[in-house]
Design an enzyme around this catalytic site. Structure first.
Site, PDB file in Angstrom:
ATOM      1  N   ASN A  88       0.862  -1.182   0.000  1.00  0.00           N
ATOM      2  CA  ASN A  88       0.000   0.000   0.000  1.00  0.00           C
ATOM      3  C   ASN A  88       0.899   1.233   0.000  1.00  0.00           C
ATOM      4  OD1 ASN A  88      -2.331  -1.592   0.170  1.00  0.00           O
ATOM      5  ND2 ASN A  88      -2.222  -1.674   2.406  1.00  0.00           N
ATOM      6  N   HIS A 101       6.334  -1.021   3.700  1.00  0.00           N
ATOM      7  CA  HIS A 101       6.223  -2.413   4.127  1.00  0.00           C
ATOM      8  C   HIS A 101       5.529  -3.225   3.049  1.00  0.00           C
ATOM      9  CE1 HIS A 101       2.902   0.029   5.686  1.00  0.00           C
ATOM     10  NE2 HIS A 101       2.111  -1.025   5.472  1.00  0.00           N
ATOM     11  N   LEU A 102       5.885  -4.494   2.999  1.00  0.00           N
ATOM     12  CA  LEU A 102       5.238  -5.443   2.093  1.00  0.00           C
ATOM     13  C   LEU A 102       4.374  -6.363   2.942  1.00  0.00           C
ATOM     14  CD1 LEU A 102       8.418  -4.970   1.108  1.00  0.00           C
ATOM     15  CD2 LEU A 102       7.636  -6.401  -0.768  1.00  0.00           C
ATOM     16  N   HIS A 103       3.108  -6.466   2.577  1.00  0.00           N
ATOM     17  CA  HIS A 103       2.222  -7.419   3.252  1.00  0.00           C
ATOM     18  C   HIS A 103       2.338  -8.766   2.548  1.00  0.00           C
ATOM     19  CE1 HIS A 103      -0.510  -4.401   5.340  1.00  0.00           C
ATOM     20  NE2 HIS A 103      -0.002  -3.630   4.403  1.00  0.00           N
TER      21      HIS A 103
HETATM   22  P1  DGP Z   1      -0.881  -0.277   5.716  1.00  0.00           P
HETATM   23  O1  DGP Z   1      -2.342  -0.001   5.737  1.00  0.00           O
HETATM   24  O2  DGP Z   1      -0.408  -0.895   4.423  1.00  0.00           O
HETATM   25  O3  DGP Z   1      -0.063   0.933   6.116  1.00  0.00           O
HETATM   26  O4  DGP Z   1      -0.657  -1.400   6.802  1.00  0.00           O
HETATM   27  C1  DGP Z   1      -0.166  -1.199   8.083  1.00  0.00           C
HETATM   28  C2  DGP Z   1      -0.290  -2.499   8.791  1.00  0.00           C
HETATM   29  O5  DGP Z   1       0.477  -2.418   9.973  1.00  0.00           O
HETATM   30  C3  DGP Z   1      -1.698  -2.876   9.212  1.00  0.00           C
HETATM   31  O6  DGP Z   1      -2.079  -4.087   8.529  1.00  0.00           O
HETATM   32  C4  DGP Z   1      -1.624  -3.103  10.688  1.00  0.00           C
HETATM   33  C5  DGP Z   1      -0.158  -3.184  10.967  1.00  0.00           C
HETATM   34  N1  DGP Z   1       0.246  -2.618  12.232  1.00  0.00           N
HETATM   35  C6  DGP Z   1      -0.020  -1.362  12.664  1.00  0.00           C
HETATM   36  N2  DGP Z   1       0.521  -1.171  13.883  1.00  0.00           N
HETATM   37  C7  DGP Z   1       1.154  -2.333  14.200  1.00  0.00           C
HETATM   38  C8  DGP Z   1       1.894  -2.747  15.346  1.00  0.00           C
HETATM   39  O7  DGP Z   1       2.101  -2.017  16.313  1.00  0.00           O
HETATM   40  N3  DGP Z   1       2.386  -4.023  15.326  1.00  0.00           N
HETATM   41  C9  DGP Z   1       2.190  -4.863  14.265  1.00  0.00           C
HETATM   42  N4  DGP Z   1       2.721  -6.085  14.358  1.00  0.00           N
HETATM   43  N5  DGP Z   1       1.480  -4.496  13.178  1.00  0.00           N
HETATM   44  C10 DGP Z   1       0.976  -3.247  13.158  1.00  0.00           C
END
Ligand code: DGP
Length: 115
Positions: A88, A101-103
């Site tokens: 995203n 980041h890559l999901h």
């Molecule tokens: P995006 O919408 O592509 O920016 O995705 C951000 C992602 O990051 C979302 O799927 C939830 C994840 N995320 C947010 N905060 C944290 C956190 O504190 N720890 C972890 N493990 N994931 C997080």
């Protein structure tokens, strides 16, 4: 543009906990705190690159490295039947954390088109 302070930089510095599944000198992979699939892992560069559209030619090797980590982490997670990789980017891309980041999403059938 880079950004130093996001929740992901705190995870890199171990200031907040995360379920880390892979780490090397350039990158980190950890489970998404709000999983959208049975397997949902994030792969991030340690360099504070805010978003893909900020990447520069000198980031070429890093970006390739991240994709090879995706392959490795997906394999280790048992995603033998395939998976989806999502980046995203920016507001219209739905990016909420401003550290690239890559999901990796897997463990169920993915749908198309995405929302
Ligand atoms: P995006 O919408 O592509 O920016 O995705 C951000 C992602 O990051 C979302 O799927 C939830 C994840 N995320 C947010 N905060 C944290 C956190 O504190 N720890 C972890 N493990 N994931 C997080």
């Amino acid at each position: 543009m880079t950004t130093e302070e996001t929740i992901f930089s705190k995870i890199i510095r171990r200031e907040i906990p995360a379920d880390i599944v892979y780490e090397d000198e350039l990158a980190l992979a950890f489970k998404d705190v709000h999983p959208q699939a049975p397997v949902h892992i994030l792969v991030i560069p340690k360099k504070a690159l805010a978003k893909l559209s900020d990447a520069k030619p000198e980031d070429q090797a890093l970006l390739g490295h991240l994709l090879l980590i995706v392959k490795r982490v997906a394999q280790e997670a048992g995603l033998t039947n395939g998976y989806r990789v999502v980046i995203n980017t920016g507001d219209d891309g739905g990016q909420t954390v401003h550290h690239m980041h890559l999901h990796i999403l897997g463990g169920r059938q993915m749908l198309w088109p995405p929302g």
